[in-house]
Scaffold this active site. Structure first.
Site, PDB file in Angstrom:
ATOM      1  CG  ASP A  11      -1.835   1.237   1.266  1.00 38.15           C
ATOM      2  OD1 ASP A  11      -2.499   1.505   0.245  1.00 38.15           O
ATOM      3  OD2 ASP A  11      -1.875   1.942   2.285  1.00 38.15           O
ATOM      4  N   GLY A  44      -2.348   9.231  -4.516  1.00 40.43           N
ATOM      5  CA  GLY A  44      -3.483   9.789  -5.266  1.00 40.43           C
ATOM      6  C   GLY A  44      -3.170  10.926  -6.216  1.00 40.43           C
ATOM      7  CB  CYS A  74      -2.794   0.841  -2.676  1.00 45.35           C
ATOM      8  SG  CYS A  74      -2.669   2.551  -3.239  1.00 45.35           S
ATOM      9  CG  ASN A  75      -9.204   1.535  -3.514  1.00 44.57           C
ATOM     10  OD1 ASN A  75     -10.149   0.996  -4.076  1.00 44.57           O
ATOM     11  ND2 ASN A  75      -8.987   1.389  -2.219  1.00 44.57           N
ATOM     12  CB  CYS A 185      -9.033   5.397  -0.271  1.00 48.98           C
ATOM     13  SG  CYS A 185      -7.395   5.671   0.455  1.00 48.98           S
TER      14      CYS A 185
END
Length: 273
Positions: A11, A44, A74-75, A185
Site C-alpha cells: 500500500d 493519489g 491500495c486503490n 481507498c
C-alpha cells in the site's frame, strides 16, 4: 510457489492495514508480509506512470521474500498498475477495486452508489467502469477526498479535526440520495465511524479492502496454496519506507497487536521523489 509461503500486501502507507486486519480474521493460518510506502504517500495526486513504478518497486521487494500471492491493498495502485503486474508475475495478484464494486452492486436497493477515493482513483473511473459492467443502469456519483489520507497517516483519524474535514468534504454527497457508499481507498475504513455518522445510518458503507480478502481466500483454495494448519507459521512481517515508530503506533492500535515491530526500508532512489 509453496503453501507455507506468505501472502504479500502493499500500500501507499498504512491504509492497507485495513485489508490485513480482515485477513487476520478470515485467514488466521496464513503468514502475512506487509509493506507500506509511507515516505512517498499519498499516491493519489501522483502521475499514473510514477504510481506504476512505485508499485513495481514494492512488488519486487516482496517477491524477494518468496511470497505466494500479492495483494495490491491500495486503490490508486490497483487502478493504474494491477493489470500490468498481474500479467507479468507468475503468482496470483489481487486488487481491491473489483471486489468492492461487486459488493456495492449486490447491496444497493435504489441503484444510487457513491464512490469516495483519492484523485488518482476517481480520475481513473475504475469503480464506475466496474459497476457499470455489472449493472449499466446504476447511477454512480464519485468524489475525491484529498484530505482523508493525510489525516490517517498522521494518526489523527479519531480527532475533532477529522470530524470537521469529513463533514465538510462529504457535504456534496448528502443530497444525492445514495443508499450505498464505497470506501474507495483502504485508508478510509479508519475513518468509518465518522463517515457513517456524516452520511447517516441509511447509507451502507462498502469496505473494498475487506471484500478483497474474500477473493484472496477463494484464490488460495483455487490454486491449492492455502497454508496447512498443522505446519508452523512464522511471524507476520511489517515494513515501511517512513517512520517505523509512527507505523508501529498506528498498526498496533488498529490491529490490536501489542509490541508490533516494523522495519524501515528504502525503495528506488530518493524516498520522497
Amino acid at each position: 510457489m509453496s503453501n507455507q509461503e506468505a501472502i504479500g500486501l502493499i500500500d501507499s502507507g498504512v491504509g492497507g492495514l485495513t485489508v490485513l486486519k480482515e485477513a487476520l480474521k478470515q485467514l488466521p493460518n496464513e503468514r502475512l508480509i506487509y509493506l507500506g510506502d509511507t515516505a512517498r504517500c499519498p499516491y493519489g495526486p501522483r502521475p499514473a506512470e510514477q504510481v506504476v513504478q512505485f508499485t513495481w518497486e514494492m512488488a519486487d521487494f516482496l517477491l524477494k521474500k518468496r511470497i505466494k500471492m500479492l495483494v495490491i491493498a491500495c486503490n490508486t495502485a490497483t487502478a493504474v498498475a494491477l493489470e500490468e503486474i498481474k500479467a507479468a508475475l507468475p503468482i496470483p495478484v489481487v486488487g481491491v477495486i473489483l471486489p468492492g464494486a461487486r459488493a456495492a452492486v449486490k447491496v444497493t436497493k435504489n441503484n444510487k452508489i457513491g464512490v469516495i477515493g483519492t484523485l488518482g482513483t476517481i480520475k481513473s473511473a475504475s469503480y464506475e467502469i466496474a459497476i457499470k459492467s455489472k449493472a449499466p443502469t446504476i447511477e454512480v456519483t464519485s468524489l475525491d477526498c484529498p484530505k482523508f489520507v493525510p489525516i490517517v497517516e498522521s494518526n489523527q483519524y479519531r480527532s475533532s479535526v477529522a470530524k470537521k474535514i469529513v463533514a465538510e468534504t462529504l457535504q456534496a454527497l448528502q443530497l444525492k440520495g445514495l443508499d450505498t457508499l464505497i470506501l474507495g481507498c483502504t485508508h478510509y475504513p479508519l475513518l468509518r465511524p465518522v463517515i457513517q455518522n456524516v452520511m447517516g445510518s441509511h447509507v451502507t458503507l462498502i469496505d473494498s479492502g475487506a471484500e478483497t480478502v474474500g477473493e484472496v481466500s477463494m484464490l488460495l483454495d483455487y490454486f491449492d496454496i492455502a497454508h496447512t494448519p498443522e505446519a508452523p507459521t512464522q511471524p507476520h512481517e511489517f515494513y515501511t519506507t517512513g517512520s517505523a515508530k509512527m507505523f508501529e503506533e498506528i498498526a498496533s492500535s488498529w490491529l490490536g497487536i501489542e509490541n508490533l515491530k516494523a522495519q524501515q526500508i528504502h525503495l528506488g532512489g530518493n524516498e520522497n521523489d
